[in-house]
Design a protein around this motif. Structure first.
Motif, PDB file in Angstrom:
ATOM      1  N   ALA A   1      27.488  65.777  71.728  1.00  0.00           N
ATOM      2  CA  ALA A   1      26.376  66.266  70.890  1.00  0.00           C
ATOM      3  C   ALA A   1      26.827  66.392  69.440  1.00  0.00           C
ATOM      4  CB  ALA A   1      25.886  67.617  71.415  1.00  0.00           C
ATOM      5  N   ALA A   2      28.033  66.929  69.245  1.00  0.00           N
ATOM      6  CA  ALA A   2      28.544  67.098  67.879  1.00  0.00           C
ATOM      7  C   ALA A   2      28.753  65.750  67.205  1.00  0.00           C
ATOM      8  CB  ALA A   2      29.853  67.894  67.912  1.00  0.00           C
ATOM      9  N   ALA A   3      29.274  64.772  67.964  1.00  0.00           N
ATOM     10  CA  ALA A   3      29.561  63.455  67.381  1.00  0.00           C
ATOM     11  C   ALA A   3      28.287  62.772  66.897  1.00  0.00           C
ATOM     12  CB  ALA A   3      30.276  62.580  68.416  1.00  0.00           C
ATOM     13  N   ALA A   4      27.191  62.987  67.593  1.00  0.00           N
ATOM     14  CA  ALA A   4      25.943  62.297  67.270  1.00  0.00           C
ATOM     15  C   ALA A   4      25.130  63.013  66.192  1.00  0.00           C
ATOM     16  CB  ALA A   4      25.092  62.156  68.532  1.00  0.00           C
ATOM     17  N   ALA A   5      25.535  64.229  65.830  1.00  0.00           N
ATOM     18  CA  ALA A   5      24.670  65.079  64.998  1.00  0.00           C
ATOM     19  C   ALA A   5      24.978  64.979  63.509  1.00  0.00           C
ATOM     20  CB  ALA A   5      24.822  66.533  65.442  1.00  0.00           C
ATOM     21  N   ASP A   6      23.950  65.249  62.688  1.00  0.00           N
ATOM     22  CA  ASP A   6      24.152  65.431  61.248  1.00  0.00           C
ATOM     23  C   ASP A   6      24.603  66.863  60.961  1.00  0.00           C
ATOM     24  OD1 ASP A   6      22.930  62.847  60.706  1.00  0.00           O
ATOM     25  OD2 ASP A   6      21.036  63.832  61.229  1.00  0.00           O
ATOM     26  N   LEU A   7      24.146  67.765  61.794  1.00  0.00           N
ATOM     27  CA  LEU A   7      24.366  69.202  61.579  1.00  0.00           C
ATOM     28  C   LEU A   7      24.501  69.851  62.947  1.00  0.00           C
ATOM     29  CD1 LEU A   7      22.197  71.450  59.234  1.00  0.00           C
ATOM     30  CD2 LEU A   7      22.464  72.061  61.630  1.00  0.00           C
ATOM     31  N   ALA A   8      25.413  70.811  63.062  1.00  0.00           N
ATOM     32  CA  ALA A   8      25.603  71.506  64.339  1.00  0.00           C
ATOM     33  C   ALA A   8      25.475  73.005  64.135  1.00  0.00           C
ATOM     34  CB  ALA A   8      26.975  71.177  64.923  1.00  0.00           C
ATOM     35  N   VAL A   9      24.957  73.662  65.149  1.00  0.00           N
ATOM     36  CA  VAL A   9      24.840  75.124  65.131  1.00  0.00           C
ATOM     37  C   VAL A   9      25.732  75.685  66.225  1.00  0.00           C
ATOM     38  CG1 VAL A   9      23.279  77.097  65.293  1.00  0.00           C
ATOM     39  CG2 VAL A   9      22.418  74.900  64.454  1.00  0.00           C
ATOM     40  N   ILE A  10      26.604  76.606  65.857  1.00  0.00           N
ATOM     41  CA  ILE A  10      27.417  77.295  66.865  1.00  0.00           C
ATOM     42  C   ILE A  10      26.649  78.521  67.327  1.00  0.00           C
ATOM     43  CG2 ILE A  10      29.571  78.501  67.350  1.00  0.00           C
ATOM     44  CD1 ILE A  10      30.966  76.724  65.365  1.00  0.00           C
ATOM     45  N   ALA A  11      26.224  78.476  68.591  1.00  0.00           N
ATOM     46  CA  ALA A  11      25.383  79.545  69.138  1.00  0.00           C
ATOM     47  C   ALA A  11      25.935  80.034  70.474  1.00  0.00           C
ATOM     48  CB  ALA A  11      23.944  79.049  69.287  1.00  0.00           C
ATOM     49  N   VAL A  12      27.257  80.012  70.591  1.00  0.00           N
ATOM     50  CA  VAL A  12      27.889  80.634  71.766  1.00  0.00           C
ATOM     51  C   VAL A  12      28.309  82.044  71.360  1.00  0.00           C
ATOM     52  CG1 VAL A  12      28.724  78.410  72.652  1.00  0.00           C
ATOM     53  CG2 VAL A  12      30.223  79.780  71.170  1.00  0.00           C
ATOM     54  N   PRO A  13      28.608  82.902  72.338  1.00  0.00           N
ATOM     55  CA  PRO A  13      29.178  84.199  71.959  1.00  0.00           C
ATOM     56  C   PRO A  13      30.457  83.979  71.147  1.00  0.00           C
ATOM     57  CG  PRO A  13      28.585  84.177  74.285  1.00  0.00           C
ATOM     58  CD  PRO A  13      28.450  82.763  73.800  1.00  0.00           C
ATOM     59  N   TYR A  14      30.688  84.840  70.170  1.00  0.00           N
ATOM     60  CA  TYR A  14      31.880  84.673  69.334  1.00  0.00           C
ATOM     61  C   TYR A  14      33.150  84.668  70.179  1.00  0.00           C
ATOM     62  CZ  TYR A  14      35.561  85.616  65.981  1.00  0.00           C
ATOM     63  OH  TYR A  14      36.713  85.551  65.249  1.00  0.00           O
ATOM     64  N   SER A  15      33.155  85.428  71.252  1.00  0.00           N
ATOM     65  CA  SER A  15      34.351  85.486  72.109  1.00  0.00           C
ATOM     66  C   SER A  15      34.628  84.150  72.802  1.00  0.00           C
ATOM     67  CB  SER A  15      34.189  86.593  73.156  1.00  0.00           C
ATOM     68  OG  SER A  15      33.002  86.374  73.903  1.00  0.00           O
ATOM     69  N   ALA A  16      33.649  83.234  72.767  1.00  0.00           N
ATOM     70  CA  ALA A  16      33.817  81.935  73.451  1.00  0.00           C
ATOM     71  C   ALA A  16      34.151  80.803  72.488  1.00  0.00           C
ATOM     72  CB  ALA A  16      32.553  81.602  74.241  1.00  0.00           C
ATOM     73  N   ILE A  17      34.420  81.110  71.212  1.00  0.00           N
ATOM     74  CA  ILE A  17      34.583  79.990  70.266  1.00  0.00           C
ATOM     75  C   ILE A  17      35.829  79.162  70.541  1.00  0.00           C
ATOM     76  CG2 ILE A  17      33.209  80.872  68.335  1.00  0.00           C
ATOM     77  CD1 ILE A  17      35.963  81.550  67.007  1.00  0.00           C
ATOM     78  N   ASP A  18      36.900  79.795  71.009  1.00  0.00           N
ATOM     79  CA  ASP A  18      38.097  78.980  71.248  1.00  0.00           C
ATOM     80  C   ASP A  18      37.898  78.041  72.433  1.00  0.00           C
ATOM     81  OD1 ASP A  18      39.669  79.747  69.060  1.00  0.00           O
ATOM     82  OD2 ASP A  18      40.227  81.603  70.056  1.00  0.00           O
ATOM     83  N   ASP A  19      37.106  78.456  73.409  1.00  0.00           N
ATOM     84  CA  ASP A  19      36.770  77.541  74.511  1.00  0.00           C
ATOM     85  C   ASP A  19      35.876  76.409  74.010  1.00  0.00           C
ATOM     86  OD1 ASP A  19      38.190  79.014  76.348  1.00  0.00           O
ATOM     87  OD2 ASP A  19      36.467  80.224  76.972  1.00  0.00           O
ATOM     88  N   LEU A  20      34.960  76.725  73.099  1.00  0.00           N
ATOM     89  CA  LEU A  20      34.038  75.692  72.592  1.00  0.00           C
ATOM     90  C   LEU A  20      34.753  74.693  71.691  1.00  0.00           C
ATOM     91  CD1 LEU A  20      31.136  74.565  72.053  1.00  0.00           C
ATOM     92  CD2 LEU A  20      31.095  76.070  70.046  1.00  0.00           C
ATOM     93  N   LEU A  21      35.579  75.218  70.772  1.00  0.00           N
ATOM     94  CA  LEU A  21      36.125  74.357  69.703  1.00  0.00           C
ATOM     95  C   LEU A  21      37.416  73.674  70.160  1.00  0.00           C
ATOM     96  CD1 LEU A  21      35.323  76.604  66.623  1.00  0.00           C
ATOM     97  CD2 LEU A  21      33.995  74.690  67.549  1.00  0.00           C
ATOM     98  N   THR A  22      37.285  72.816  71.146  1.00  0.00           N
ATOM     99  CA  THR A  22      38.406  71.987  71.601  1.00  0.00           C
ATOM    100  C   THR A  22      38.747  70.969  70.516  1.00  0.00           C
ATOM    101  OG1 THR A  22      36.903  70.363  72.533  1.00  0.00           O
ATOM    102  CG2 THR A  22      37.602  72.161  73.993  1.00  0.00           C
ATOM    103  N   GLY A  23      39.852  70.289  70.682  1.00  0.00           N
ATOM    104  CA  GLY A  23      40.247  69.241  69.738  1.00  0.00           C
ATOM    105  C   GLY A  23      39.165  68.180  69.594  1.00  0.00           C
ATOM    106  N   GLU A  24      38.529  67.806  70.684  1.00  0.00           N
ATOM    107  CA  GLU A  24      37.487  66.781  70.639  1.00  0.00           C
ATOM    108  C   GLU A  24      36.288  67.275  69.825  1.00  0.00           C
ATOM    109  OE1 GLU A  24      38.989  67.805  73.411  1.00  0.00           O
ATOM    110  OE2 GLU A  24      40.148  65.996  73.939  1.00  0.00           O
ATOM    111  N   VAL A  25      35.909  68.505  70.040  1.00  0.00           N
ATOM    112  CA  VAL A  25      34.751  69.044  69.307  1.00  0.00           C
ATOM    113  C   VAL A  25      35.102  69.199  67.829  1.00  0.00           C
ATOM    114  CG1 VAL A  25      33.218  71.047  69.060  1.00  0.00           C
ATOM    115  CG2 VAL A  25      33.744  70.149  71.346  1.00  0.00           C
ATOM    116  N   ARG A  26      36.305  69.689  67.537  1.00  0.00           N
ATOM    117  CA  ARG A  26      36.704  69.834  66.129  1.00  0.00           C
ATOM    118  C   ARG A  26      36.700  68.471  65.435  1.00  0.00           C
ATOM    119  NH1 ARG A  26      40.842  73.101  68.220  1.00  0.00           N
ATOM    120  NH2 ARG A  26      42.443  71.707  67.407  1.00  0.00           N
ATOM    121  N   ASP A  27      37.196  67.444  66.115  1.00  0.00           N
ATOM    122  CA  ASP A  27      37.175  66.095  65.539  1.00  0.00           C
ATOM    123  C   ASP A  27      35.734  65.640  65.297  1.00  0.00           C
ATOM    124  OD1 ASP A  27      39.914  65.959  65.605  1.00  0.00           O
ATOM    125  OD2 ASP A  27      40.022  64.759  67.446  1.00  0.00           O
ATOM    126  N   ALA A  28      34.883  65.892  66.268  1.00  0.00           N
ATOM    127  CA  ALA A  28      33.488  65.430  66.163  1.00  0.00           C
ATOM    128  C   ALA A  28      32.749  66.138  65.028  1.00  0.00           C
ATOM    129  CB  ALA A  28      32.765  65.647  67.489  1.00  0.00           C
TER     130      ALA A  28
END
Lengths: 210, 210
Positions: A55-82
């Motif tokens: 989803a991040a790779a295909a997007a112009d803009l992304a919204v982070i809408a997970v609980p703040y405590s879950a950001i390290d699980d969300l922001l994997t290397g692949e997501v950070r690259d995307a």
């Protein structure tokens, strides 16, 4: 615009529904792309679904809408690259497990912590000050809710202010990303009024200009 | 009510004027009872003037309206004794010298720091979220400004909420005094909008109830 909404909870679902209504192409993403919650949120909003990195790779803009405590699980290397080079709206709040205090503040903020994890992205703090219950009703009691927008990239911030206005909020430039230190406690004040004092979640802040 | 307003700057002068209008007996106090600023504020508002300890001793309720950085100068042993048992409204904000950040936050607040210095008083945090420029115009853009009131003494807090309503604000119980940790950053958000982003000081927050 192609928008990835990362997180299919109350905030992500409500944002996806509004953004889809406005004609944006929204992909709702959750860590488990097969989760029933994600499927239900997508069906209710008309959004597509996907994995966060796709989803991040295909997007112009992304919204982070997970609980703040879950950001390290969300922001994997692949997501950070995307997300490299892209506008990333941080809609999180660093809430304690009982929601009644903040885990980060004063000398830092969730916004700054997330920006530190995404040095190649253009992080903008926004939508964290509006309750999920009222994201779909930006006009409350006859006046548009205040949407403070903080960030260090001028063009990214302008794009988010425009998006906030398009959604019907009173979107206002709130200065640099460090001002997330004041946006996040403002939400905690609302939470205290809503849940601590029983006013309920159907409340929001207006900025009055005298 | 007999009210001591401790501090004759913008906040103290504006509050003294409104409270006097409403029929309260107000004594404006400054560390130098002979200061021209104090005399001018008293003349403009119709308040009496006095030294802080005398004003506090005669009052039912006192408002701390000096800069937060001046509280240790204000709260001498005589003033602390005079404030014992009384309702003390802390209207301060822990602003950095340039006003653009807070010196205390997250794990404490000006409200809690002041309460620690006044263990025999009933400290209530209020009026810190309203700009001095709009203290005299509680209704902005057609709606009463939000006045969050935080404190640990139920009766003292109720008295301050009633006073806020009497002044024309939308006074709301904002929970325990620790919530000053969220009231003070909310003001800093307003300051960032007013001075950092150029909206000017004639702004305020409303609480919308949907």
């Amino acid at each position: 615009m192609k928008i990835a909404v990362l997180g299919a909870g109350n905030v992500g679902s409500a944002l996806a529904a509004r953004l889809t209504e406005l004609g944006h192409h929204v992909t709702l993403a959750a860590s488990d792309p097969g989760s029933p919650r994600l499927a239900a949120a997508a069906a209710a909003s008309g959004a597509d679904t996907g994995a966060p990195d796709e989803a991040a790779a295909a997007a112009d803009l992304a919204v982070i809408a997970v609980p703040y405590s879950a950001i390290d699980d969300l922001l994997t290397g692949e997501v950070r690259d995307a997300l490299a080079g892209k506008i990333v709206i941080d809609a999180t709040n660093p809430l304690a497990p009982d929601f009644m205090s903040l885990t980060v503040g004063h000398t830092s903020s969730a916004g700054e912590q997330i920006a530190a994890r995404l040095p190649r992205s253009r992080v903008v703090k926004a939508f964290n000050t509006v309750f999920a219950a009222t994201l779909g009703t930006p006009v409350l009691a006859g006046t548009a809710q205040l949407l403070p927008v903080a960030g260090d990239d001028r063009d990214a911030k302008k794009a988010v202010i425009d998006l906030g206005d398009q959604l019907g909020f009173d979107a206002v430039d709130a200065g640099p990303l460090t001002n997330a230190r004041y946006l996040e406690p403002a939400v905690e004040l609302l939470i205290q009024l809503a849940y601590g004092q029983g006013l309920g979640a159907n409340i929001g802040l207006h900025l009055a200009r005298g």
